[in-house]
Scaffold this active site. Structure first.
Site, PDB file in Angstrom:
ATOM      1  N   TRP A 123       0.812  -1.220   0.000  1.00 58.11           N
ATOM      2  CA  TRP A 123       0.000   0.000   0.000  1.00 58.11           C
ATOM      3  C   TRP A 123       0.843   1.267   0.000  1.00 58.11           C
ATOM      4  O   TRP A 123       0.499   2.245  -0.662  1.00 58.11           O
ATOM      5  CB  TRP A 123      -1.017  -0.016   1.148  1.00 58.11           C
ATOM      6  CG  TRP A 123      -2.067  -1.056   0.876  1.00 58.11           C
ATOM      7  CD1 TRP A 123      -2.271  -2.217   1.535  1.00 58.11           C
ATOM      8  CD2 TRP A 123      -3.021  -1.045  -0.204  1.00 58.11           C
ATOM      9  NE1 TRP A 123      -3.286  -2.938   0.939  1.00 58.11           N
ATOM     10  CE2 TRP A 123      -3.766  -2.240  -0.115  1.00 58.11           C
ATOM     11  CE3 TRP A 123      -3.320  -0.156  -1.235  1.00 58.11           C
ATOM     12  CZ2 TRP A 123      -4.784  -2.565  -1.023  1.00 58.11           C
ATOM     13  CZ3 TRP A 123      -4.342  -0.473  -2.137  1.00 58.11           C
ATOM     14  CH2 TRP A 123      -5.052  -1.666  -2.021  1.00 58.11           C
ATOM     15  N   ASP A 195      -1.433   6.639   6.247  1.00 57.35           N
ATOM     16  CA  ASP A 195      -2.561   5.880   5.700  1.00 57.35           C
ATOM     17  C   ASP A 195      -2.939   4.823   6.745  1.00 57.35           C
ATOM     18  O   ASP A 195      -2.305   3.780   6.841  1.00 57.35           O
ATOM     19  CB  ASP A 195      -2.150   5.219   4.379  1.00 57.35           C
ATOM     20  CG  ASP A 195      -3.211   4.240   3.868  1.00 57.35           C
ATOM     21  OD1 ASP A 195      -4.275   4.101   4.502  1.00 57.35           O
ATOM     22  OD2 ASP A 195      -2.958   3.597   2.829  1.00 57.35           O
ATOM     23  N   LYS A 219     -13.068  -1.113   6.783  1.00 55.72           N
ATOM     24  CA  LYS A 219     -12.476  -2.140   7.654  1.00 55.72           C
ATOM     25  C   LYS A 219     -13.011  -1.958   9.081  1.00 55.72           C
ATOM     26  O   LYS A 219     -13.914  -2.671   9.482  1.00 55.72           O
ATOM     27  CB  LYS A 219     -10.954  -2.078   7.592  1.00 55.72           C
ATOM     28  CG  LYS A 219     -10.463  -2.350   6.155  1.00 55.72           C
ATOM     29  CD  LYS A 219      -9.061  -1.947   5.944  1.00 55.72           C
ATOM     30  CE  LYS A 219      -8.670  -1.777   4.507  1.00 55.72           C
ATOM     31  NZ  LYS A 219      -8.876  -2.921   3.629  1.00 55.72           N
TER      32      LYS A 219
END
Ligand code: PMP
Length: 383
Positions: A123, A195, A219
């Site tokens: 990511w 992030d 999530k």
């Protein structure tokens, strides 16, 4: 098969069919995202779906500019501020476009000379690649990369090549694919951009140590379609001219995140999740549960010769636990048998293979116990 066995099999298939078609049938869902939601949240949304607050409409059918929606927006903001102890020097934004859009948005809003990036997995690598599209605004400098370690550890901070006057330092505290977690923010002088898509609300953080925190909601926060941005107000007002209005943090701040129509249902769902989290006792309480769940699963994996997790123990994720079987040829069988036991979505990310159990806030201790019981049986049958 004899007659008795056939009729017994028919009865158990019928029982499974009855169970799975029942409206409250739920499995343990280990999906990395969109992920499992608290059952109580889904029930509340279900209950309110047709007739929200006696208005005779659903929350999806009202104007985002109405007083009713303004109340939801206000509550969500306050609940988040309360849970994370966010001060008034920070602006909270509720945006759309997913976490990936922030890879560009961060650069468009903050990049003017050079930005430092720590590459710790898929990511952060994606964020770097995307930010490099904005080299006309400034340079993207990778301070260190864990690629040569297959992202199983974080390169020692003494080796990081930090820039002298970076506009910001970017990292991903929890690499969802590799199960790599950096619990404390790095010691750097530039404003930190994090992030936190797969760890926000799972553990206590000191928001004051960050310039920008962002997270996709699907999530621990709610459902896909919403991205939360928490930004220090000093970082507002610096967007580059190429930044679209809808992606401009300052303009969104000035319009209470409603430059255009926001994802209203996702925002409403987030508020339900935040209320649920407060009822659970807040971040400290959920963190204690998360530690207990993760420790139990790691202890089991480490104690077995059949399963293995290769992440440096100092940096193991509490949310995403990848593991491999002794023989990769058993992967499909493992996933199929687990599904039959109501343990879903255990396959690892397609880029790394193996298995991964994502054990977010809403997944309870029972799910871990059931997973370990299944893994024990599978090992006995296949080792
Ligand atoms: N960052 C992290 C850490 C993630 O785990 C994900 C999604 N799994 C993303 C970014 C991308 O999120 P989205 O699909 O919302 O763009």
């Amino acid at each position: 098969m004899n007659q008795q066995a056939i009729s017994q099999q028919a009865i158990s298939q019928q029982a499974i069919a009855q169970q799975t078609t029942s409206s409250d049938y739920r499995v343990h869902n280990f999906c990395a995202g969109p992920a499992t939601l608290p059952t109580a949240v889904l029930q509340k949304a279900q209950q309110e779906l047709l007739n929200w607050q006696n208005k005779g409409v659903s929350v999806m059918e009202i104007s985002h500019r109405s007083d009713e929606f303004a109340q939801i927006a206000h509550n969500a903001q306050n609940n988040l501020k309360h849970l994370l102890n966010i001060g008034d020097d920070y602006q909270v934004l509720f945006l759309q476009g997913g976490a990936s859009l922030q890879f560009s948005v961060v650069a468009m809003n903050l990049l003017h000379g050079v930005a430092d990036y720590l590459q710790t997995g898929l990511w952060s690598k994606k964020a770097i690649d995307e930010a490099k599209r904005y080299q006309s605004l400034g340079r993207i400098h990778v301070v260190a990369s864990g690629e040569s370690y297959n992202y199983t550890t974080i390169p020692d901070s003494q080796t990081w090549q930090l820039s002298d006057h970076a506009d910001y330092f970017y990292y991903c505290p929890n690499e969802t694919v590799h199960g790599l977690y950096l619990p404390k923010p790095p010691q750097v002088t530039a404003p930190i951009v994090a992030d936190m898509s797969s760890c926000l609300l799972s553990a206590p953080i000191d928001v004051n140590q960050f310039g920008v925190i962002y997270a996709g909601a699907q999530k621990n926060i709610g459902i896909a379609g919403l991205t939360i941005v928490i930004i220090h107000k000093q970082l507002l007002g610096h967007a580059n001219a190429i930044c679209p209005t809808t992606q401009n943090y300052t303009q969104q701040a000035n319009c209470a995140s409603m430059v255009n129509t926001p994802p209203t249902f996702a925002w409403y769902m987030t508020n339900l999740v935040l209320e649920w989290l407060i009822e659970q006792g807040g971040i400290d309480a959920i963190y204690a549960q998360n530690i207990a769940k993760a420790e139990r699963l790691y202890r089991f994996i480490d104690g077995s010769d059949f399963y293995a997790n290769h992440v440096d123990k100092r940096f193991r994720s509490l949310m995403n636990i990848p593991f491999r079987l002794a023989d990769d040829r058993l992967n499909d069988l493992f996933v199929a048998n687990a599904s039959l036991q109501g343990l879903l979505n255990l396959q690892g990310h397609r880029s790394v293979g193996g298995m991964r159990a994502s054990i977010y806030n809403a997944l309870n201790q029972q799910a871990i116990d059931d997973l370990i019981e299944f893994m024990t049986t599978f090992e006995r049958q296949n080792a």
